[in-house]
Design a protein around this motif. Structure first.
Motif, short mmCIF file in Angstrom:
data_model
loop_
_atom_site.label_atom_id
_atom_site.label_comp_id
_atom_site.label_asym_id
_atom_site.label_seq_id
_atom_site.Cartn_x
_atom_site.Cartn_y
_atom_site.Cartn_z
N GLY B 19 0.83 -1.22 0.00
CA GLY B 19 0.00 0.00 0.00
C GLY B 19 0.85 1.25 0.00
O GLY B 19 2.08 1.17 0.03
N GLY B 23 0.78 4.54 5.30
CA GLY B 23 -0.56 3.94 5.30
C GLY B 23 -0.77 2.94 6.42
O GLY B 23 -1.71 2.18 6.39
N ALA B 103 -5.09 0.41 2.43
CA ALA B 103 -5.40 1.71 1.82
C ALA B 103 -5.56 2.76 2.92
O ALA B 103 -6.02 2.46 4.02
CB ALA B 103 -6.69 1.60 1.02
N ASP B 104 -5.17 3.98 2.61
CA ASP B 104 -5.34 5.11 3.52
C ASP B 104 -6.67 5.79 3.13
O ASP B 104 -6.81 6.27 2.01
CB ASP B 104 -4.15 6.06 3.31
CG ASP B 104 -4.10 7.18 4.33
OD1 ASP B 104 -5.18 7.59 4.81
OD2 ASP B 104 -2.99 7.66 4.64
N SER B 105 -7.62 5.80 4.06
CA SER B 105 -8.97 6.29 3.72
C SER B 105 -9.05 7.78 3.48
O SER B 105 -10.07 8.27 2.97
CB SER B 105 -9.95 5.95 4.85
OG SER B 105 -10.14 4.58 4.94
N ARG B 109 -5.51 11.15 0.09
CA ARG B 109 -4.59 10.06 -0.24
C ARG B 109 -5.14 9.14 -1.33
O ARG B 109 -4.56 8.09 -1.61
CB ARG B 109 -4.27 9.24 1.02
CG ARG B 109 -3.57 10.01 2.11
CD ARG B 109 -2.18 10.46 1.71
NE ARG B 109 -1.24 9.36 1.71
CZ ARG B 109 -0.07 9.36 1.07
NH1 ARG B 109 0.27 10.41 0.35
NH2 ARG B 109 0.73 8.31 1.12
N ASN B 113 -3.28 5.97 -3.12
CA ASN B 113 -3.82 4.60 -3.06
C ASN B 113 -3.88 3.98 -4.45
O ASN B 113 -3.49 2.84 -4.65
CB ASN B 113 -5.25 4.62 -2.51
CG ASN B 113 -5.31 4.89 -1.02
OD1 ASN B 113 -4.43 4.50 -0.27
ND2 ASN B 113 -6.37 5.57 -0.58
N GLN B 114 -4.41 4.76 -5.39
CA GLN B 114 -4.59 4.22 -6.74
C GLN B 114 -3.25 3.91 -7.40
O GLN B 114 -3.10 2.90 -8.07
CB GLN B 114 -5.40 5.19 -7.61
CG GLN B 114 -6.88 5.09 -7.28
CD GLN B 114 -7.69 6.15 -7.99
OE1 GLN B 114 -7.39 7.33 -7.90
NE2 GLN B 114 -8.72 5.72 -8.70
N TYR B 140 -9.31 -0.94 4.48
CA TYR B 140 -9.47 0.52 4.44
C TYR B 140 -9.14 1.07 5.82
O TYR B 140 -9.90 0.86 6.77
CB TYR B 140 -10.88 0.90 4.01
CG TYR B 140 -11.19 0.50 2.59
CD1 TYR B 140 -10.41 0.95 1.54
CD2 TYR B 140 -12.26 -0.36 2.31
CE1 TYR B 140 -10.67 0.56 0.23
CE2 TYR B 140 -12.53 -0.74 1.01
CZ TYR B 140 -11.72 -0.27 -0.02
OH TYR B 140 -11.99 -0.66 -1.32
N LEU B 154 -14.24 4.61 -1.93
CA LEU B 154 -12.99 3.84 -1.92
C LEU B 154 -13.16 2.56 -2.73
O LEU B 154 -12.29 2.16 -3.51
CB LEU B 154 -12.59 3.49 -0.48
CG LEU B 154 -12.07 4.68 0.34
CD1 LEU B 154 -12.18 4.39 1.83
CD2 LEU B 154 -10.62 5.00 -0.02
N LEU B 158 -10.84 1.66 -5.81
CA LEU B 158 -9.78 0.66 -5.60
C LEU B 158 -10.24 -0.78 -5.80
O LEU B 158 -9.42 -1.67 -6.01
CB LEU B 158 -9.21 0.80 -4.19
CG LEU B 158 -8.56 2.14 -3.87
CD1 LEU B 158 -8.26 2.25 -2.39
CD2 LEU B 158 -7.28 2.32 -4.68
#
Lengths: 161, 225
Positions: B19, B23, B103-105, B109, B113-114, B140, B154, B158
């Motif tokens: 990730g 994160g 993933a960082d919610s 960010r 994440n992507q 998440y 999200l 993702l």
């Protein structure tokens, strides 16, 4: 494309054969201890003096060390480095690739020399390479060993309740 | 690359937490380390910079129990999240059996994440591994923060679902980790898609950490069964 990394299995007979080969090598080379580590960082076997450090951590770092050096080799235009040598004041280690899947790590001190370890290691590496190629060809589930997890879905569910 | 060792009666599997940087991947491992009994875990190894950014990886071995007389040993790794550490990040994926994408919610960010998700797909396919066919879960994280994006957003960014081409898998499959949701479903356009299981988490308090670990470990063991 394969789904992911292939599994492999390792029987008591395999362990016996490897131990025998490594014990002979340790006797001939006067090295202290030999460890076999697979490329994903799992410890396969330890032969000789039992190490005083945490062998699991050691195996992981060995695999990372070897992988990082593989990439360094590629950067300078080599396919790989098939062996690595780390020299300490008293203790040293020599690492060699086996069949591109396993790493042989030999720990030795000043009771022997790098030259002798290297010399004696060559035959052992050849022998183990042939051996592991057979083991990997067999995969995780050869006919003589039924998949131990087959039908274990319920047990797996219970483990995580 | 799981290894079944009949000599020591162990099944060894490798799980990688992947990730974006900052994160809380390392925090996941630290929480597991702090909570499980010392008899069932090894040392937590951290190859980090002076500012505590993971440089190469963190590593924690844990035993999750015994099945049919075989100890199940899971080796948990994190990778460095910072973009410029890709060379070392890729090395850690070698021989992986299961992936957790952390993933960082936080809304800001989303792009990181992507980018990390795309990087994961790319690195896996360079090894010839098909991420869509192996144990893979998404976590998440930082759900407690006021700037956390809604799960719906999200998911669509993702985890929109990958298309299924194998007809034998084209049947609605319920999400075993969330009632009322499906992992495999047919879209209105007619195509079948599969989502990865996902979990809400606040790794600093430990919320969701074990749910994620249990889910991915279970999927890994089932993939061997």
């Amino acid at each position: 494309m394969p789904v992911g990394a292939a599994s492999w299995s390792f029987t008591e007979d395999d362990f016996g054969a490897i131990t025998k080969s490594l014990e002979r090598f340790l006797f001939d080379s006067n090295a202290r201890c030999a460890l076999l580590v697979d490329r994903s960082g799992q410890l396969v076997a330890t032969v000789g003096e039992q190490p005083k450090f945490d062998p699991t951590a050691f195996a992981t770092l060995t695999a990372a060390d070897f992988s990082a050096n593989d990439q360094l080799a590629k950067l300078i235009g080599e396919n790989d480095f098939n062996s690595l040598f780390h020299q300490g004041e008293k203790e040293s280690m020599y690492l060699a690739d086996i069949a591109r899947r396993v790493i042989l790590v030999v720990l030795f001190d000043n009771r022997t020399t790098l030259g002798l370890v290297r010399l004696k290691m060559k035959a052992t590496v050849d022998e183990l390479s042939k051996f592991f190629e057979e083991v990997f060809k067999r995969g995780a589930n050869d006919a003589s060993k039924p998949n131990i997890l087959a039908g274990a879905d319920d047990e797996i569910d219970k483990l995580f309740q | 690359m799981s290894m079944i060792n009949y000599a020591s009666r162990e099944i060894n599997c490798k799980i990688v937490y992947y990730g974006p940087g900052l994160g809380v991947k390392t925090t996941n491992l630290e929480h597991v380390y702090g909570k499980v009994s010392p008899d069932t875990r090894g040392k937590l190894i951290s190859l980090a910079t002076e500012t505590e950014r993971t440089l190469f990886f963190d590593f924690l071995p844990v035993d999750l129990g015994t099945i049919r007389g075989f100890k199940t040993r899971f080796h948990l790794y994190t990778v460095p999240g910072q973009v410029y550490y890709n060379a070392s990040r890729k090395l850690i994926l070698k021989g992986v059996d299961g992936i957790v994408f952390v993933a960082d919610s936080q809304i800001e960010r989303m792009e990181a994440n992507q980018e990390a998700m795309q990087n994961l797909y790319d690195n896996m396919s360079e090894y010839g591994y098909d991420l869509t066919r192996m144990p893979f879960v998404i976590q998440y994280n930082k759900r407690d923060l006021p700037n956390a994006a809604p799960i719906r957003d999200l998911q669509s960014a993702l985890n929109p679902g990958w298309e299924i081409s194998d007809p034998s898998r084209m049947r609605v499959t319920a999400n075993p980790f969330r009632s009322g949701e499906n992992l495999v479903e047919q879209l209105q356009t007619g195509e079948w898609v599969e989502h990865a299981p996902y979990f809400d988490a606040v790794a600093v308090t430990g919320e969701g950490v074990f749910d994620t670990l249990k889910a991915v470990s279970k999927l890994v063991l089932k993939s061997l069964a």
